[in-house]
Design a protein around this motif. Structure first.
Motif, mmCIF file in Angstrom:
data_model
loop_
_atom_site.group_PDB
_atom_site.id
_atom_site.type_symbol
_atom_site.label_atom_id
_atom_site.label_comp_id
_atom_site.label_asym_id
_atom_site.label_seq_id
_atom_site.Cartn_x
_atom_site.Cartn_y
_atom_site.Cartn_z
ATOM 1 N N THR A 15 0.837 -1.215 0.000
ATOM 2 C CA THR A 15 0.000 0.000 0.000
ATOM 3 C C THR A 15 0.863 1.254 0.000
ATOM 4 O O THR A 15 0.372 2.347 0.290
ATOM 5 C CB THR A 15 -0.955 0.033 1.208
ATOM 6 O OG1 THR A 15 -0.204 -0.065 2.432
ATOM 7 C CG2 THR A 15 -1.977 -1.104 1.140
ATOM 8 N N ALA A 49 -7.548 1.035 1.385
ATOM 9 C CA ALA A 49 -6.382 1.314 2.216
ATOM 10 C C ALA A 49 -5.320 2.095 1.447
ATOM 11 O O ALA A 49 -4.661 2.988 2.014
ATOM 12 C CB ALA A 49 -5.807 0.010 2.755
ATOM 13 N N ARG A 53 -4.089 5.732 2.574
ATOM 14 C CA ARG A 53 -2.707 6.103 2.862
ATOM 15 C C ARG A 53 -2.329 7.389 2.130
ATOM 16 O O ARG A 53 -1.657 8.273 2.698
ATOM 17 C CB ARG A 53 -1.759 4.971 2.479
ATOM 18 C CG ARG A 53 -0.356 5.186 3.023
ATOM 19 C CD ARG A 53 0.576 4.030 2.689
ATOM 20 N NE ARG A 53 0.242 2.771 3.333
ATOM 21 C CZ ARG A 53 0.531 2.477 4.602
ATOM 22 N NH1 ARG A 53 1.109 3.378 5.380
ATOM 23 N NH2 ARG A 53 0.215 1.289 5.094
ATOM 24 N N LEU A 202 -5.482 2.039 8.967
ATOM 25 C CA LEU A 202 -5.472 1.704 7.546
ATOM 26 C C LEU A 202 -5.857 0.252 7.302
ATOM 27 O O LEU A 202 -6.600 -0.053 6.364
ATOM 28 C CB LEU A 202 -4.102 1.995 6.937
ATOM 29 C CG LEU A 202 -3.794 3.454 6.622
ATOM 30 C CD1 LEU A 202 -2.403 3.577 6.015
ATOM 31 C CD2 LEU A 202 -4.835 4.047 5.676
ATOM 32 N N SER A 203 -5.366 -0.663 8.134
ATOM 33 C CA SER A 203 -5.732 -2.066 7.914
ATOM 34 C C SER A 203 -7.185 -2.334 8.280
ATOM 35 O O SER A 203 -7.770 -3.324 7.820
ATOM 36 C CB SER A 203 -4.794 -3.002 8.677
ATOM 37 O OG SER A 203 -4.980 -2.919 10.069
#
Length: 282
Positions: A15, A49, A53, A202-203
């Motif tokens: 990512t 995600a 980011r 994010l996860s």
């Protein structure tokens, strides 16, 4: 095997976003990894995600609070570009939008996803909780079912993402895997990354779309493409595996909704989502 750390795991590498620089502010080059594909396309949570980011780098605040994505065309592994824009910034929240583009055979950009998001600082939130929500009742992981516990069902395409996840599904929601779906439109299980990396905001964007679709338990097979997905991140998750519960109450006109809750090891509701998806034709 040593546990991967946040910032130094396969998920973080896959990512990663590369800022183009001052000549193109808010523009990021990315590579969509084939490791996060399912059936016919790149997983929608992984894509969310990636966009999350990029927005976290572009906006003044670090953490996604709410992010709504419209999936316009299927994404494929390969190079892509994310273009971000600051919409508004305030003391506690900033709002931005972003789009992910890939390229056709002539090099022209094709928009895959467009998102609108508000970011803040999860560490600044007060500790008060007033809720009627309760963690899902899921058997312990050793009593749940994962890919290593038997033959992996044929999903009609790629299942590469399964190698990157730690999934242990509630046996009550895996009838589809043996040809006996419950018809209840429920999916529950333990969720984590296969390399042991702990969850972060994010996860969590991956987690809300990381379980098999509820359409499988409704007796439908095949790709269930997301049309729109809205996710709320409620707090920073504690270390340890997550519990995810997804329900569908209404399939009509060829579309279904999926409502997801994500709970951490401290019994806190850390993320919620709702998505509209196109039902499989099978």
């Amino acid at each position: 095997m040593a546990q991967a750390l946040i910032g130094d795991s396969e998920f973080d590498r896959d990512t990663a976003v590369l800022r183009r620089g001052p000549h193109e502010p808010g523009v990021y080059d990315v590579e969509l990894s084939a490791g996060w594909t399912i059936i016919a396309a790149v997983n929608g949570g992984y894509l969310l995600a990636l966009l999350g980011r990029a927005l976290g780098d572009a906006l003044p605040h670090p953490d996604p609070f709410t992010i709504s994505a419209h999936y316009l065309t299927p994404s494929a592994p390969g190079r892509a570009v994310i273009r971000t824009e600051l919409v508004r910034t305030g003391r506690t929240l900033s709002t931005g939008q972003a789009s992910l583009f890939q390229y056709d055979g002539n090099g022209a950009e094709i928009e895959r996803i467009r998102v609108l998001a508000s970011y803040g600082d999860l560490d600044s939130l007060p500790d008060d909780v007033r809720t009627s929500a309760k963690p899902p009742a899921i058997p312990p992981p050793e009593h749940c079912v994962g890919p290593a516990d038997g033959p992996v069902p044929d999903v009609g395409g790629s299942s590469a993402i399964m190698d990157r996840l730690m999934l242990k599904l509630d046996p009550a929601t895996v009838g589809w895997a043996v040809g006996a779906p419950s018809g209840k439109g429920e999916m529950r299980g333990w969720f984590g990354l296969a390399d042991g990396r702990d969850a972060d905001p994010l996860s969590l964007l991956l987690a809300v779309d990381g379980l098999p679709p509820t359409s499988f338990e409704l007796g439908l097979k095949g790709w269930t493409p997301t049309v729109e997905l809205t996710t709320h991140i409620r707090c920073r998750p504690a270390p340890g595996p997550l519990r995810v519960a997804i329900t569908t109450r209404n399939l009509a006109g060829g579309f279904l909704e999926e409502d997801a809750e994500v709970w951490d090891s401290a019994d806190r509701l850390v993320a919620q989502s709702r998505q509209l998806a196109r039902a499989p034709r099978g």
